[in-house]
Design a protein around this motif. Structure first.
Motif, PDB file in Angstrom:
ATOM      1  N   ASN A   1       0.857  -1.189   0.000  1.00 45.32           N
ATOM      2  CA  ASN A   1       0.000   0.000   0.000  1.00 45.32           C
ATOM      3  C   ASN A   1       0.893   1.239   0.000  1.00 45.32           C
TER       4      ASN A   1
ATOM      5  N   ASN B   1       3.594   1.305   2.452  1.00 50.39           N
ATOM      6  CA  ASN B   1       4.405   0.090   2.395  1.00 50.39           C
ATOM      7  C   ASN B   1       4.356  -0.562   1.017  1.00 50.39           C
TER       8      ASN B   1
ATOM      9  N   SER C   1      -9.133   1.157   1.915  1.00 51.88           N
ATOM     10  CA  SER C   1      -7.684   1.139   1.707  1.00 51.88           C
ATOM     11  C   SER C   1      -7.234  -0.015   0.814  1.00 51.88           C
TER      12      SER C   1
END
Ligand SMILES: *[C@@H]1O[C@H](CO)[C@@H](O)[C@H](O)[C@H]1NC(C)=O
Ligand SMILES: *[C@@H]1O[C@H](CO)[C@@H](O)[C@H](O)[C@H]1NC(C)=O
Ligand SMILES: *[C@@H]1O[C@H](CO)[C@@H](O)[C@H](O)[C@H]1NC(C)=O
Ligand SMILES: *[C@@H]1O[C@H](CO)[C@@H](O)[C@H](O)[C@H]1NC(C)=O
Ligand SMILES: *[C@@H]1O[C@H](CO)[C@@H](O)[C@H](O)[C@H]1NC(C)=O
Ligand SMILES: *[C@@H]1O[C@H](CO)[C@@H](O)[C@H](O)[C@H]1NC(C)=O
Ligand SMILES: *[C@@H]1O[C@H](CO)[C@@H](O)[C@H](O)[C@H]1NC(C)=O
Ligand SMILES: *[C@@H]1O[C@H](CO)[C@@H](O)[C@H](O)[C@H]1NC(C)=O
Ligand SMILES: *[C@@H]1O[C@H](CO)[C@@H](O)[C@H](O)[C@H]1NC(C)=O
Ligand SMILES: *[C@@H]1O[C@H](CO)[C@@H](O)[C@H](O)[C@H]1NC(C)=O
Ligand SMILES: *[C@@H]1O[C@H](CO)[C@@H](O)[C@H](O)[C@H]1NC(C)=O
Ligand SMILES: *[C@@H]1O[C@H](CO)[C@@H](O)[C@H](O)[C@H]1NC(C)=O
Length: 547
Positions: free
Chosen positions: A56, A59, A122
């Motif tokens: 993400n 990361n 997310s």
């Protein structure tokens, strides 16, 4: 030079020169040349594993990105990523979920991936971590008997189009393998009489709803260049729905199907009798598996017209995520080359190799889990060899011919010729540019393929000599030889392409030259032919273009 080079493919078992003069030139009129699309070497990532593969925003998975870059440098386009698979039809959107994905595994349904899934906002961050990659987002059509299915479609359409935007979206997909919806071994999600008319009506309703959301949320993504689908993404050619009939029933009535996408697996991980040599390192079997799609597509083209191209939107060696010792071995990498290039030779435009976290056939494991350490897996090296053979498809588009070794040596005493080996030629502007030879005779470097280094195989590895007539090239012309090397078909590590390792532990997937592997090899054209020795379980590219 403007000559058209005729390639005579003469495989010979001994170290003899050209076996005979009677073999026919393989670029005769009956030879089919397939033209791969740019980005031919592409991937399909299991919907539930996508956050593992991509990471993400805080990361990003740099290892995955390095592996994608390696392929992009070779072919001129980073692989297209289709995010989908069985779990796309389980994913329910929960706007309140604070993590990317909440998956619950029910081992009865599958031990390898969750069958109850919620995704949160997310989840979509994973679309932002790899520069210059285009994606296909797979929308949930199956529904998994969850009454939030329709809301999920509308909500995820908005968030996906906003996140991807025109630059990152390739095409959409609505539904994975709907030809199994009524007969799925994981529990049917449609009635047993679900037919092509039902499917088409549902697909049109769903895609029109998606379009309505995009019109509100992303009005710049509605042109013919930015709005469209991979479809129908069937599991196979003979399940509960017939693809040609979906066209007849009006699947493309809105003119939105950009590629005819189909799926293929050679066999199953637990299917009886599956072996590396018999099932995967078997050119006859690979051809038959692909030819079924060629026949199906001929029926579709008859309805859809000639402009439509076929792609493999999801494929790999053995369904049910691959078999340990087979799908993760070097032998499977050799199979992957043969499969991909046979597809290219019959005009399949692009091949998305499927993978998920802990899947045995995966090209790489993106993160370390309790089951598998992060790493570059054997099949990835097959992807690299295909990419190197095809070359930069943006600058020098190639046409691919399958060189029928069995046909070129009709009287071969060895029945394995053309069964346990195969060859392909790449042409740029009708000029022979590269030849790929795949020697798929299994060779175990450990006794009985146990992987136990204390019991090496006492039988020496054989080498076959392949001779190709290359009319038009002058004697003495040098040809560069690049090899895909491993200790044997049972190897799962220690693989190199032209002396390069792409292993995780060396430089996070970036190429590292190993000093212990010979490179810079050349052979010369002699008497109008070129000859190369290939050990059992090895693939070799002859490059006429780099002198
Ligand atoms: C093959 O053809 C070449 C050139 O045409 C000729 O010199 C040679 O003798 C032939 N070999 C055989 C085995 O017929
Ligand atoms: C999300 O949370 C809000 C506030 O707690 C609540 O009102 C809403 O019903 C929740 N939505 C869903 C889909 O759970
Ligand atoms: C991003 O990924 C890291 C590592 O997996 C995780 O700890 C973090 O919660 C993720 N962030 C979001 C917003 O999901
Ligand atoms: C994840 O789903 C399970 C049920 O499948 C549920 O028990 C758990 O609370 C969920 N976790 C989150 C963070 O929503
Ligand atoms: C797991 O799946 C099986 C088969 O669909 C089902 O019978 C069982 O109830 C499921 N278990 C749970 C805990 O959901
Ligand atoms: C599908 O079934 C319906 C009846 O349920 C029928 O009207 C329709 O013709 C069938 N379509 C096809 C393609 O067989
Ligand atoms: C977009 O594609 C549709 C269907 O193929 C076609 O009817 C339409 O004319 C196209 N629009 C433009 C602007 O090219
Ligand atoms: C290769 O596959 C073909 C077609 O499935 C099969 O008939 C043949 O027995 C296989 N060869 C080997 C060596 O297993
Ligand atoms: C193969 O054998 C047949 C029968 O012996 C013979 O007629 C034919 O010329 C041979 N073909 C080649 C390419 O040697
Ligand atoms: C290898 O296979 C042979 C024949 O099945 C068997 O006799 C032998 O014990 C095996 N060796 C090892 C090391 O597994
Ligand atoms: C090679 O290894 C495989 C297992 O990886 C085994 O099934 C096969 O029998 C072995 N072949 C030989 C010739 O020992
Ligand atoms: C070269 O070295 C690598 C890393 O040490 C090893 O894995 C591989 O097997 C070696 N290759 C050869 C051909 O010795």
């Amino acid at each position: 030079m403007a000559a058209i080079f005729c390639v005579l493919a003469l495989s010979s078992l001994a170290t003899a020169k050209i076996a005979s003069n009677t073999s026919r030139p393989l670029l005769a009129a009956d030879i089919i040349l397939g033209q791969p699309l740019e980005g031919f070497v592409s991937f399909s990532i299991e919907f539930s594993s996508f956050p593992d593969f991509a990471g993400n925003r805080s990361n990003p998975n740099k290892f995955s990105n390095n592996l994608l870059n390696n392929l992009g440098y070779l072919t001129g386009t980073k692989p297209y990523i289709r995010v989908g698979g069985n779990t796309q039809d389980f994913a329910i959107y929960n706007p309140n979920l604070t993590i990317a994905l909440n998956g619950t595994v029910n081992a009865t349904r599958s031990p390898d991936y969750p069958t109850t899934i919620e995704i949160g906002p997310s989840y979509f961050e994973s679309y932002l971590t790899w520069p210059n990659v285009k994606f296909t987002h797979g929308f949930n059509m199956g529904g998994n008997h969850d009454n939030r299915q329709w809301d999920t479609l509308l909500q995820t359409a908005a968030i996906a189009c906003k996140t991807l935007g025109r630059d990152r979206l390739h095409w959409w997909e609505y539904g994975n393998e709907p030809d199994l919806f009524s007969i799925s071994s994981q529990g049917p999600v449609r009635p047993s009489n679900y037919n092509e008319s039902d499917y088409v009506a549902e697909w049109l309703a769903g895609t029109r709803a998606i379009k309505g959301v995009i019109a509100e949320s992303c009005p710049d993504m509605l042109s013919n260049e930015t709005y469209g689908y991979l479809a129908p993404s069937f599991a196979g050619v003979a399940n509960a729905l017939n693809a040609a009939r979906t066209w007849a029933e009006g699947l493309d009535e809105d003119g939105t199907v950009r590629y005819f996408s189909t799926h293929n697996y050679i066999s199953g991980a637990t299917s009886p009798g599956v072996t590396l040599q018999g099932t995967l390192m078997n050119h006859t079997r690979t051809r038959a598996s692909v030819e079924a799609h060629v026949s199906e597509f001929a029926e579709i083209s008859a309805v859809a017209g000639q402009g439509l191209r076929q792609i493999m939107g999801e494929t790999n060696s053995l369904y049910n995520q691959g078999k340990p010792g087979l799908s993760n071995s070097f032998g499977a990498a050799l199979w992957g080359i043969d499969f991909n290039l046979y597809c290219a030779s019959v005009g399949i435009g692009r091949v998305h190799m499927h993978m998920g976290t802990n899947y045995r056939y995966a090209s790489w494991q993106p993160i370390t889990t309790g089951l598998t350490v992060a790493g570059t897996k054997a099949p990835y090296y097959g992807n690299i060899a295909v990419a190197a053979f095809l070359g930069n498809l943006r600058i020098e588009p190639v046409q691919i011919a399958h060189l029928d070794l069995a046909a070129s040596e009709p009287n071969a005493t060895d029945a394995d010729v053309g069964v346990r080996d195969s060859a392909y030629a790449a042409y740029v502007d009708n000029m022979l540019t590269r030849i790929m030879v795949i020697n798929m005779r299994a060779y175990n470097y450990t006794l009985n393929g146990t992987g136990d280094l204390d019991t090496p195989n006492p039988v020496p590895r054989k080498t076959r000599t392949y001779t190709f007539g290359v009319e038009g090239f002058q004697d003495g012309r040098e040809v560069v030889v690049r090899r895909l090397y491993a200790n044997g078909s049972d190897a799962i590590t220690g693989i190199t392409w032209d002396g390069l390792s792409y292993n995780y532990e060396l430089d996070l997937g970036k190429p590292v030259r190993l000093r212990n592997v010979t490179t810079g090899e050349k052979v010369e054209v002699k008497d109008g032919a070129v000859e190369v020795a290939v050990p059992d379980s090895q693939a070799v590219v002859l490059d006429f273009d780099t002198i």
